[in-house]
Scaffold this active site. Structure first.
Site, PDB file in Angstrom:
ATOM      1  N   ASN A 117     -26.092  45.249  65.964  1.00 18.88           N
ATOM      2  CA  ASN A 117     -25.381  46.466  65.558  1.00 18.88           C
ATOM      3  C   ASN A 117     -24.427  46.215  64.395  1.00 18.88           C
ATOM      4  O   ASN A 117     -24.347  47.005  63.454  1.00 18.88           O
ATOM      5  CB  ASN A 117     -24.611  47.058  66.744  1.00 18.88           C
ATOM      6  CG  ASN A 117     -25.532  47.463  67.871  1.00 18.88           C
ATOM      7  OD1 ASN A 117     -26.750  47.380  67.746  1.00 18.88           O
ATOM      8  ND2 ASN A 117     -24.970  47.882  68.997  1.00 18.88           N
ATOM      9  N   THR A 162     -26.766  81.372  27.246  1.00 17.53           N
ATOM     10  CA  THR A 162     -26.257  81.725  28.576  1.00 17.53           C
ATOM     11  C   THR A 162     -27.273  82.725  29.118  1.00 17.53           C
ATOM     12  O   THR A 162     -27.816  83.536  28.355  1.00 17.53           O
ATOM     13  CB  THR A 162     -24.846  82.352  28.520  1.00 17.53           C
ATOM     14  OG1 THR A 162     -24.928  83.599  27.829  1.00 17.53           O
ATOM     15  CG2 THR A 162     -23.857  81.435  27.792  1.00 17.53           C
ATOM     16  N   HIS A 163     -27.536  82.658  30.398  1.00 12.09           N
ATOM     17  CA  HIS A 163     -28.608  83.464  31.020  1.00 12.09           C
ATOM     18  C   HIS A 163     -29.947  83.210  30.339  1.00 12.09           C
ATOM     19  O   HIS A 163     -30.825  84.059  30.344  1.00 12.09           O
ATOM     20  CB  HIS A 163     -28.287  84.963  30.969  1.00 12.09           C
ATOM     21  CG  HIS A 163     -26.876  85.290  31.352  1.00 12.09           C
ATOM     22  ND1 HIS A 163     -26.512  85.599  32.647  1.00 12.09           N
ATOM     23  CD2 HIS A 163     -25.726  85.310  30.631  1.00 12.09           C
ATOM     24  CE1 HIS A 163     -25.202  85.822  32.696  1.00 12.09           C
ATOM     25  NE2 HIS A 163     -24.702  85.641  31.487  1.00 12.09           N
ATOM     26  N   SER A 284     -54.621  67.062  30.038  1.00 11.14           N
ATOM     27  CA  SER A 284     -55.330  67.816  31.062  1.00 11.14           C
ATOM     28  C   SER A 284     -56.751  67.293  31.187  1.00 11.14           C
ATOM     29  O   SER A 284     -57.351  66.862  30.198  1.00 11.14           O
ATOM     30  CB  SER A 284     -55.359  69.295  30.676  1.00 11.14           C
ATOM     31  OG  SER A 284     -56.424  69.963  31.308  1.00 11.14           O
ATOM     32  N   LYS A 290     -54.020  69.775  25.612  1.00 10.74           N
ATOM     33  CA  LYS A 290     -52.766  69.742  26.369  1.00 10.74           C
ATOM     34  C   LYS A 290     -51.938  68.487  26.158  1.00 10.74           C
ATOM     35  O   LYS A 290     -52.447  67.375  26.109  1.00 10.74           O
ATOM     36  CB  LYS A 290     -53.066  69.876  27.872  1.00 10.74           C
ATOM     37  CG  LYS A 290     -53.570  71.235  28.262  1.00 10.74           C
ATOM     38  CD  LYS A 290     -52.493  72.299  28.188  1.00 10.74           C
ATOM     39  CE  LYS A 290     -51.677  72.265  29.457  1.00 10.74           C
ATOM     40  NZ  LYS A 290     -50.643  73.328  29.425  1.00 10.74           N
ATOM     41  N   ASN A 292     -48.603  67.616  28.200  1.00  7.54           N
ATOM     42  CA  ASN A 292     -47.713  68.137  29.248  1.00  7.54           C
ATOM     43  C   ASN A 292     -46.526  67.209  29.486  1.00  7.54           C
ATOM     44  O   ASN A 292     -46.662  65.989  29.435  1.00  7.54           O
ATOM     45  CB  ASN A 292     -48.487  68.288  30.562  1.00  7.54           C
ATOM     46  CG  ASN A 292     -49.564  69.354  30.476  1.00  7.54           C
ATOM     47  OD1 ASN A 292     -49.402  70.341  29.756  1.00  7.54           O
ATOM     48  ND2 ASN A 292     -50.648  69.147  31.188  1.00  7.54           N
ATOM     49  N   GLU A 297     -41.198  66.928  34.514  1.00  9.18           N
ATOM     50  CA  GLU A 297     -41.421  67.745  35.715  1.00  9.18           C
ATOM     51  C   GLU A 297     -41.200  66.920  36.979  1.00  9.18           C
ATOM     52  O   GLU A 297     -40.618  67.392  37.959  1.00  9.18           O
ATOM     53  CB  GLU A 297     -42.837  68.336  35.691  1.00  9.18           C
ATOM     54  CG  GLU A 297     -42.978  69.433  34.643  1.00  9.18           C
ATOM     55  CD  GLU A 297     -44.429  69.845  34.395  1.00  9.18           C
ATOM     56  OE1 GLU A 297     -44.626  70.841  33.720  1.00  9.18           O
ATOM     57  OE2 GLU A 297     -45.349  69.155  34.876  1.00  9.18           O
ATOM     58  N   TYR A 324     -23.262  52.517  68.452  1.00  9.57           N
ATOM     59  CA  TYR A 324     -24.596  52.450  67.867  1.00  9.57           C
ATOM     60  C   TYR A 324     -25.595  53.178  68.755  1.00  9.57           C
ATOM     61  O   TYR A 324     -25.596  53.010  69.972  1.00  9.57           O
ATOM     62  CB  TYR A 324     -25.033  50.982  67.709  1.00  9.57           C
ATOM     63  CG  TYR A 324     -26.418  50.853  67.108  1.00  9.57           C
ATOM     64  CD1 TYR A 324     -26.593  50.806  65.736  1.00  9.57           C
ATOM     65  CD2 TYR A 324     -27.550  50.834  67.919  1.00  9.57           C
ATOM     66  CE1 TYR A 324     -27.859  50.726  65.184  1.00  9.57           C
ATOM     67  CE2 TYR A 324     -28.816  50.758  67.377  1.00  9.57           C
ATOM     68  CZ  TYR A 324     -28.972  50.701  66.009  1.00  9.57           C
ATOM     69  OH  TYR A 324     -30.222  50.631  65.468  1.00  9.57           O
ATOM     70  N   GLN A 329     -31.399  53.527  63.275  1.00 13.38           N
ATOM     71  CA  GLN A 329     -32.419  52.690  62.639  1.00 13.38           C
ATOM     72  C   GLN A 329     -33.172  53.453  61.546  1.00 13.38           C
ATOM     73  O   GLN A 329     -33.621  52.867  60.561  1.00 13.38           O
ATOM     74  CB  GLN A 329     -33.390  52.182  63.713  1.00 13.38           C
ATOM     75  CG  GLN A 329     -34.546  51.373  63.176  1.00 13.38           C
ATOM     76  CD  GLN A 329     -35.228  50.572  64.277  1.00 13.38           C
ATOM     77  OE1 GLN A 329     -34.691  49.583  64.744  1.00 13.38           O
ATOM     78  NE2 GLN A 329     -36.393  51.026  64.706  1.00 13.38           N
ATOM     79  N   LYS A 332     -32.462  54.065  57.156  1.00 14.80           N
ATOM     80  CA  LYS A 332     -33.044  53.384  55.988  1.00 14.80           C
ATOM     81  C   LYS A 332     -34.149  54.195  55.350  1.00 14.80           C
ATOM     82  O   LYS A 332     -34.346  54.151  54.132  1.00 14.80           O
ATOM     83  CB  LYS A 332     -33.613  52.032  56.407  1.00 14.80           C
ATOM     84  CG  LYS A 332     -32.569  51.081  56.888  1.00 14.80           C
ATOM     85  CD  LYS A 332     -33.171  50.027  57.796  1.00 14.80           C
ATOM     86  CE  LYS A 332     -32.223  49.575  58.868  1.00 14.80           C
ATOM     87  NZ  LYS A 332     -31.899  50.612  59.876  1.00 14.80           N
TER      88      LYS A 332
HETATM   89  N1  ARG Z   1     -33.063  47.578  63.702  1.00 11.85           N
HETATM   90  C1  ARG Z   1     -31.868  48.246  64.087  1.00 11.85           C
HETATM   91  C2  ARG Z   1     -31.400  49.165  62.966  1.00 11.85           C
HETATM   92  O1  ARG Z   1     -31.942  49.101  61.955  1.00 11.85           O
HETATM   93  C3  ARG Z   1     -30.763  47.316  64.426  1.00 11.85           C
HETATM   94  C4  ARG Z   1     -30.924  46.921  65.816  1.00 11.85           C
HETATM   95  C5  ARG Z   1     -29.957  47.470  66.737  1.00 11.85           C
HETATM   96  N2  ARG Z   1     -30.702  47.667  67.906  1.00 11.85           N
HETATM   97  C6  ARG Z   1     -30.201  47.727  69.116  1.00 11.85           C
HETATM   98  N3  ARG Z   1     -31.038  47.921  70.070  1.00 11.85           N
HETATM   99  N4  ARG Z   1     -28.946  47.686  69.366  1.00 11.85           N
HETATM  100  O2  ARG Z   1     -30.505  49.950  63.155  1.00 11.85           O
END
Ligand code: ARG
Length: 464
Positions: A117, A162-163, A284, A290, A292, A297, A324, A329, A332
């Site tokens: 944690n 503007t606009h 295209s 074309k 583009n 975009e 925690y 988890q 990420k």
């Molecule tokens: N892999 C977990 C995370 O990315 C960290 C592990 C914590 N897991 C736990 N069972 N206390 O957050």
């Protein structure tokens, strides 16, 4: 039939006897994403081990073995010699088990006084610090590209909208430097976010700390953190720093999308203000003519990823109990995708800007259309003592007359101008026509040449 995973891969085989089937393992695993953190995880472990030696938990030999072992694990991960086994769940367990495999018993002491944690909180902070530094570098490069373009094309007189209707004439450099300002706030926001990222959570353990007398300040120092997180519960719970990073990048994404939209419009045949380099355009599969602006975009589109991931990140932490929870988890998935998306958008944006060419001929050709000088004429009258509201009315009628008769304000016969207001004399000519108008901008920050010079000097100095 669900496939059984190997027994005793887990560090908690003492407590749990049942093994997860494959689908469960896959749900639990984050190794597909957090493998990207391996360098940070190892850096954190090296600092933790060094501190464990200082407080007498590890012998010198054990520390030596751990250091060498971790280096070997890092090298092996680099070349794909460590199996990223989903049964081990995450990068922390992959590295620990690879270490124990290589050095045996000393490796089993590394996790003393630590939990995944506080370990993941540390890894993410180390990662976010680098991510922010990279992003700020890329932002500065993009700003420099805009400043260089402002140096090259800055003196071109063009319409401001503007606009999305013609408003007043400006120097092109002024428009370019407006993006530099926006990007500067993005960079400042990131730098500010970095202050809250840059505190060390390690030593918080699972939630309450530990009976082992860890030297948290030493670990922080070894990892370049100026401070430790004061409260262990907060240290393992907090993901504000990631939500904030996502927010900064959503803001950046929005800025990039507005610039991209401007330039998509400017590069159309209808506008023709800007010619994008072929290297950042696509064609295209069907229409041979074309060219583009797909890069612009897609840069515009990336704000959707950033905004969506900000919502995802906030939703992930909303109502989570303190401490925690495994939900974290998944943080990420939002923040990694956002950072890599915005990095690539920034890199390509700089390329688009530094290779684009303004088209002065095309811009000048239509500059008389749209009565860009109407406000200037009203202000000319103000200088002759007419109240602005009255002047506004007079010029409004002149514009209506000119529009009806196919004139510009400058091409209206003198008798018509004078009939509208006796104050309008031959000297009015110097205030009509876009090129004349920009000569008369007075306040700081306005769209004229002397203000542009000042802004350019400021940015050149700042970005040097
Ligand atoms: N892999 C977990 C995370 O990315 C960290 C592990 C914590 N897991 C736990 N069972 N206390 O957050």
């Amino acid at each position: 039939m669900a496939k059984r995973t190997r027994k005793s891969t887990k560090s908690w085989h003492g407590r749990l006897s049942g093994e997860a089937d494959q689908a469960t393992s896959e749900l639990l695993a984050s190794i597909d994403v957090d493998a990207a953190l391996y360098k940070y995880d190892i850096a954190g472990s090296l600092a933790h081990a060094t501190m464990l030696r200082e407080i007498g938990v590890l012998s010198r030999r054990e520390l030596g073995a751990i250091k060498k072992g971790l280096q070997k694990v890092a090298d092996d991960i680099e070349v794909g010699k460590v199996k990223l086994d989903p049964a081990l769940e995450d990068i922390h367990m992959v590295i620990e088990s690879a270490l124990i495999k290589r050095i045996g018993e000393p490796g089993r002491k590394l996790h003393t006084g630590r939990s995944r944690n506080d370990q993941i909180a540390l890894d993410l902070r180390l990662w976010a610090r680098d991510a922010i530094d990279d992003l700020v570098d890329l932002l500065r490069q993009l700003q420099s590209a805009f400043v260089a373009a402002a140096g090259e094309y800055g003196q071109i007189v063009m319409p401001a909208y503007t606009h999305l209707q013609r408003a007043q004439p400006i120097l092109a450099g002024h428009a370019l430097l407006a993006y530099v300002e926006m990007l500067d706030r993005d960079a400042e926001r990131l730098a500010d976010c970095r202050k809250r990222v840059n505190v060390c959570p390690l030593g918080a353990g699972a939630i309450a700390g530990t009976s082992i007398p860890l030297d948290r300040k030493l670990v922080a120092k070894l990892l370049g953190f100026p401070a430790i997180i004061r409260n262990s519960i907060d240290a393992v719970s907090d993901r504000d720093f990631l939500a904030e990073l996502c927010f900064c990048l959503a803001g950046l994404g929005v800025h990039l999308s507005r610039w991209a939209e401007d330039w998509i419009i400017y590069s159309t045949t209808e506008f023709g203000f800007i010619e994008l380099d072929d290297s950042v355009c696509t064609s295209s599969s069907m229409m041979p003519q074309k060219k583009n602006a797909d890069t612009l975009e897609l840069i515009r589109a990336k704000s959707a990823t950033a905004i969506g991931n900000l919502c995802g990140m906030l939703t992930l932490i909303k109502s989570l109990p303190s401490g925690y929870s495994r939900d974290l988890q998944d943080d990420k998935r939002f923040v990694f995708a956002t950072v890599s998306t915005m990095k690539s958008a920034l890199a390509v944006a700089a390329k688009v800007v530094s290779t684009a060419r303004f088209c002065p001929g095309r811009i000048a050709a239509d500059l008389d259309a749209g009565f860009l000088d109407a406000t200037s004429l009203a202000e000319y009258l103000v200088n002759k003592g007419v109240s602005f509201r009255t002047a506004h009315g007079i010029v409004g009628e002149l514009v209506a007359n000119a529009a009806r008769t196919g004139n510009t304000l400058a091409s209206l016969p003198e008798v018509v101008l004078r009939a509208a207001d006796k104050n309008i004399g031959p000297d009015a000519a110097d205030h009509l026509g876009a090129a004349n108008v920009v000569k008369h901008y007075k306040p700081e920050g306005a769209a004229g040449a002397k203000q542009l010079r000042k802004q350019l000097n400021f940015w050149k100095r700042k970005l040097r």
